[in-house]
Design a protein around this motif. Structure first.
Motif, PDB file in Angstrom:
ATOM      1  N   LEU A  11       0.824  -1.208   0.000  1.00  0.00           N
ATOM      2  CA  LEU A  11       0.000   0.000   0.000  1.00  0.00           C
ATOM      3  C   LEU A  11       0.859   1.259   0.000  1.00  0.00           C
ATOM      4  CD1 LEU A  11      -2.635  -1.289   2.552  1.00  0.00           C
ATOM      5  CD2 LEU A  11      -3.103  -0.703   0.157  1.00  0.00           C
ATOM      6  N   ALA A  12       1.973   1.221   0.743  1.00  0.00           N
ATOM      7  CA  ALA A  12       2.851   2.383   0.783  1.00  0.00           C
ATOM      8  C   ALA A  12       3.472   2.644  -0.581  1.00  0.00           C
ATOM      9  CB  ALA A  12       3.934   2.179   1.836  1.00  0.00           C
ATOM     10  N   GLU A  13       3.810   1.580  -1.288  1.00  0.00           N
ATOM     11  CA  GLU A  13       4.373   1.761  -2.632  1.00  0.00           C
ATOM     12  C   GLU A  13       3.326   2.367  -3.574  1.00  0.00           C
ATOM     13  OE1 GLU A  13       6.771   2.219  -5.668  1.00  0.00           O
ATOM     14  OE2 GLU A  13       7.390   1.694  -3.633  1.00  0.00           O
ATOM     15  N   ARG A  14       2.081   1.906  -3.475  1.00  0.00           N
ATOM     16  CA  ARG A  14       1.009   2.526  -4.266  1.00  0.00           C
ATOM     17  C   ARG A  14       0.887   4.004  -3.930  1.00  0.00           C
ATOM     18  NH1 ARG A  14      -4.277  -0.997  -3.425  1.00  0.00           N
ATOM     19  NH2 ARG A  14      -5.171   0.950  -4.242  1.00  0.00           N
ATOM     20  N   ALA A  15       0.993   4.323  -2.652  1.00  0.00           N
ATOM     21  CA  ALA A  15       0.895   5.731  -2.242  1.00  0.00           C
ATOM     22  C   ALA A  15       2.013   6.552  -2.866  1.00  0.00           C
ATOM     23  CB  ALA A  15       0.938   5.830  -0.721  1.00  0.00           C
ATOM     24  N   ARG A  16       3.234   6.030  -2.870  1.00  0.00           N
ATOM     25  CA  ARG A  16       4.360   6.786  -3.412  1.00  0.00           C
ATOM     26  C   ARG A  16       4.235   7.003  -4.916  1.00  0.00           C
ATOM     27  NH1 ARG A  16       7.050   4.139   0.981  1.00  0.00           N
ATOM     28  NH2 ARG A  16       7.384   2.218  -0.199  1.00  0.00           N
ATOM     29  N   ARG A  17       3.535   6.097  -5.605  1.00  0.00           N
ATOM     30  CA  ARG A  17       3.343   6.281  -7.035  1.00  0.00           C
ATOM     31  C   ARG A  17       2.353   7.404  -7.329  1.00  0.00           C
ATOM     32  NH1 ARG A  17       3.645   0.428  -7.294  1.00  0.00           N
ATOM     33  NH2 ARG A  17       1.365   0.279  -7.334  1.00  0.00           N
ATOM     34  N   ALA A  18       1.435   7.680  -6.402  1.00  0.00           N
ATOM     35  CA  ALA A  18       0.396   8.672  -6.653  1.00  0.00           C
ATOM     36  C   ALA A  18       0.566   9.957  -5.856  1.00  0.00           C
ATOM     37  CB  ALA A  18      -0.981   8.066  -6.337  1.00  0.00           C
ATOM     38  N   ILE A  19       1.295   9.887  -4.734  1.00  0.00           N
ATOM     39  CA  ILE A  19       1.451  11.024  -3.823  1.00  0.00           C
ATOM     40  C   ILE A  19       2.941  11.294  -3.653  1.00  0.00           C
ATOM     41  CG2 ILE A  19       0.976  11.884  -1.492  1.00  0.00           C
ATOM     42  CD1 ILE A  19      -1.215   9.688  -1.296  1.00  0.00           C
ATOM     43  N   PRO A  20       3.401  12.540  -3.801  1.00  0.00           N
ATOM     44  CA  PRO A  20       4.830  12.809  -3.580  1.00  0.00           C
ATOM     45  C   PRO A  20       5.272  12.355  -2.191  1.00  0.00           C
ATOM     46  CG  PRO A  20       3.741  14.733  -4.531  1.00  0.00           C
ATOM     47  CD  PRO A  20       2.649  13.752  -4.172  1.00  0.00           C
ATOM     48  N   ASN A  24       0.689  12.996   2.866  1.00  0.00           N
ATOM     49  CA  ASN A  24       0.075  14.286   2.572  1.00  0.00           C
ATOM     50  C   ASN A  24       0.470  15.393   3.530  1.00  0.00           C
ATOM     51  OD1 ASN A  24      -1.725  14.158   0.172  1.00  0.00           O
ATOM     52  ND2 ASN A  24      -2.521  12.372   1.264  1.00  0.00           N
ATOM     53  N   SER A  25       1.517  15.195   4.308  1.00  0.00           N
ATOM     54  CA  SER A  25       2.055  16.255   5.151  1.00  0.00           C
ATOM     55  C   SER A  25       3.521  15.933   5.417  1.00  0.00           C
ATOM     56  CB  SER A  25       1.278  16.368   6.468  1.00  0.00           C
ATOM     57  OG  SER A  25       1.687  17.496   7.218  1.00  0.00           O
ATOM     58  N   GLY A  26       4.331  16.967   5.573  1.00  0.00           N
ATOM     59  CA  GLY A  26       5.774  16.802   5.522  1.00  0.00           C
ATOM     60  C   GLY A  26       6.395  15.902   6.563  1.00  0.00           C
ATOM     61  N   GLN A  27       5.737  15.717   7.721  1.00  0.00           N
ATOM     62  CA  GLN A  27       6.365  14.907   8.761  1.00  0.00           C
ATOM     63  C   GLN A  27       5.656  13.579   8.989  1.00  0.00           C
ATOM     64  OE1 GLN A  27       7.039  17.620  12.183  1.00  0.00           O
ATOM     65  NE2 GLN A  27       9.172  17.274  11.672  1.00  0.00           N
ATOM     66  N   ARG A  28       4.926  13.119   8.012  1.00  0.00           N
ATOM     67  CA  ARG A  28       4.261  11.826   8.156  1.00  0.00           C
ATOM     68  C   ARG A  28       5.090  10.676   7.601  1.00  0.00           C
ATOM     69  NH1 ARG A  28      -2.066  13.273   6.649  1.00  0.00           N
ATOM     70  NH2 ARG A  28      -2.178  15.146   7.933  1.00  0.00           N
ATOM     71  N   SER A  29       6.095  10.990   6.816  1.00  0.00           N
ATOM     72  CA  SER A  29       7.009   9.963   6.322  1.00  0.00           C
ATOM     73  C   SER A  29       8.247   9.982   7.195  1.00  0.00           C
ATOM     74  CB  SER A  29       7.374  10.230   4.860  1.00  0.00           C
ATOM     75  OG  SER A  29       8.231   9.218   4.376  1.00  0.00           O
ATOM     76  N   ILE A  30       8.413   8.957   8.006  1.00  0.00           N
ATOM     77  CA  ILE A  30       9.473   8.896   8.999  1.00  0.00           C
ATOM     78  C   ILE A  30      10.569   7.953   8.523  1.00  0.00           C
ATOM     79  CG2 ILE A  30       9.977   8.494  11.439  1.00  0.00           C
ATOM     80  CD1 ILE A  30       7.825  10.616  10.919  1.00  0.00           C
TER      81      ILE A  30
END
Length: 455
Positions: A11-20, A24-30
């Motif tokens: 699911l995270a890989e799908r998210a990265r293909r569609a969302i930079p 959707n917020s700068g500190q949610r990717s840890i």
């Protein structure tokens, strides 16, 4: 045919293909947690796509004071959805009730306007201050965060070599905008007096988190807040308390009710609606009447989703519960126990730590004291801070593993949850001390990173 259950990494890989970046917020990717996909949240817990459950002390940077998916708030939102919708004209009964409640509760608020985020509220506060005074300069403080807009997008979590200079958190900001912002040291009353002596006739506003929670918790000294009030009054500048974090979580009247220092304008958000997207700006009537929500007002104010019925219903239900149930008593008691317990855990391990906070907020800096200003926090062992929190994950306890970030207790947390935190803290700290270099690469990537937490 059986359908394959998607993992968090899928699911995270799908998210990265569609969302930079996949978020959707700068500190949610840890760093080290880039495959975290949340599927369920309830009370004091959330669960991810891989079936892991965490006791949540991060709490989305603080909004869910009552806990995730509070049943009373959810019921109020559902009822609003059955009876009214966003119509974009006039005002709803619930908007009137919420405005009256905020005027009643917050000492500085004579009139109030709703926004969708705290960043919007601080933006409008600075705009109206400049309009009212005809002045150019804004004063902010190192370590305080007031949103994503250009005038205040600087000097939050700064590297040591950037403290004392303008340190923008984003590219794309015009230099002349940054040059109109003066950055001072928090809790430095003498520095405030010196700035007003030199620039006072051109200072439109002073904006401050009365408790700088975006770097954990720096508790304000009364002389400092009193000096802000006195100097703004003397110079005719507008004093703005950014209570997006401290408002309602610490007291129904915000930190201004606790301190007895009343600003001219107050920005609010987060805990007002227990996680629903709301912000508010309130204060002196003469300032608030300058907005174009009043016919003839010269300061433009608009927002399609301002006062959305679902959000207003959530806010009313949240405030009602805080006022009628022992919410603050409960979260303050657990917060006190956590701060005391963590201090004992770290002392027992011989680990230098300053455990601080207020009420339902706690943070452990891995350093010797004091913790008065941002300069003090430069002594924090960021690798220990981040590594310790990453090890908590293995015990099912979630504190955001980014440097200097605070943690929160909600009304849904229990004594048993605190027991679990303290047991996990002892194990995590002991393991990190024994093998501190294992997570150093992740910690180094997380020490002085982004700051925006106004989702």
């Amino acid at each position: 045919m059986n359908q394959r259950v998607l993992s968090g990494s899928d699911l995270a890989e799908r998210a990265r293909r569609a969302i930079p970046g996949g978020v959707n917020s700068g500190q949610r990717s840890i760093p080290g947690l880039t495959d975290l996909v949340i599927t369920e949240a309830d009370g004091a817990r959330f669960r991810d796509a891989d079936g892991r459950e965490y006791v949540d002390y991060h709490a989305a940077f603080g909004p869910p004071l009552l806990g995730h998916n509070d049943p009373d708030v959810s019921a109020a939102v559902a009822e609003a959805g059955r009876t009214v919708d966003l119509c974009g004209v006039g005002v709803t009964t619930a908007e009137v009730e919420l405005a009256e409640a905020l005027v009643e509760l917050v000492p500085s608020v004579e009139k109030v306007l709703l926004t969708s985020t705290g960043s919007e509220a601080t933006f409008h506060a600075l705009r109206v201050a400049r309009a009212a005074t005809g002045r150019r300069l804004v004063v902010k403080f190192q370590g305080c965060y007031h949103g994503w807009h250009d005038a205040v997008s600087l000097n939050v979590i700064s590297a040591p070599e950037r403290v004392g200079a303008r340190d923008p958190i984003s590219a794309g900001i015009l230099p002349e905008v940054l040059e109109a912002t003066l950055v001072l040291r928090f809790n430095d009353a003498e520095g405030v007096r010196a700035a007003f002596a030199e620039y006072g006739r051109d200072i439109a506003a002073v904006i401050v988190e009365p408790v700088p929670h975006n770097v954990g918790c720096l508790l304000p000294e009364r002389e400092f807040l009193r000096t802000l009030r006195d100097e703004c009054t003397r110079a005719g500048s507008v004093l703005i308390f950014d209570e997006v974090i401290s408002g309602f979580r610490h007291d129904l009247g915000g930190w201004q009710a606790i301190s007895g220092i009343t600003p001219d304008l107050t920005t609010m958000g987060k805990a007002i609606a227990n996680g629903y997207p709301v912000g508010a700006l309130g204060g002196r009537a003469d300032l608030m009447e300058l907005f174009s929500s009043r016919p003839g007002g010269s300061v433009f104010f608009a927002g399609t989703y301002n006062g959305h019925p679902a959000v207003v219903a959530a806010a009313l239900a949240t405030l009602r519960k805080i006022r009628t149930e022992p919410v603050h008593e409960h979260v303050f008691r657990l917060g006190d126990r956590i701060r005391t317990g963590l201090s004992e855990v770290f002392a027992g391990l011989g680990l230098p730590a300053v455990v601080t906070g207020y009420g339902s907020v706690f943070v452990a800096y891995f350093m010797t004291g004091p913790a008065r200003t941002y300069d003090d926090l430069l002594r924090n062992d960021a690798s220990m801070f981040v590594g310790y929190r990453r090890r908590l994950l293995g015990h099912g306890v979630f504190e955001l593993p980014l440097n200097l970030k605070r943690s929160h207790v909600s009304y849904a947390h229990t004594e048993t949850d605190v027991d679990r935190l303290l047991e996990a803290a002892a194990a995590a700290a002991r393991a990190q001390l024994a093998d501190g270099d294992v997570l150093a690469d992740v910690a180094d990537a997380s020490t002085m990173g982004g700051v925006a937490d106004r989702c």
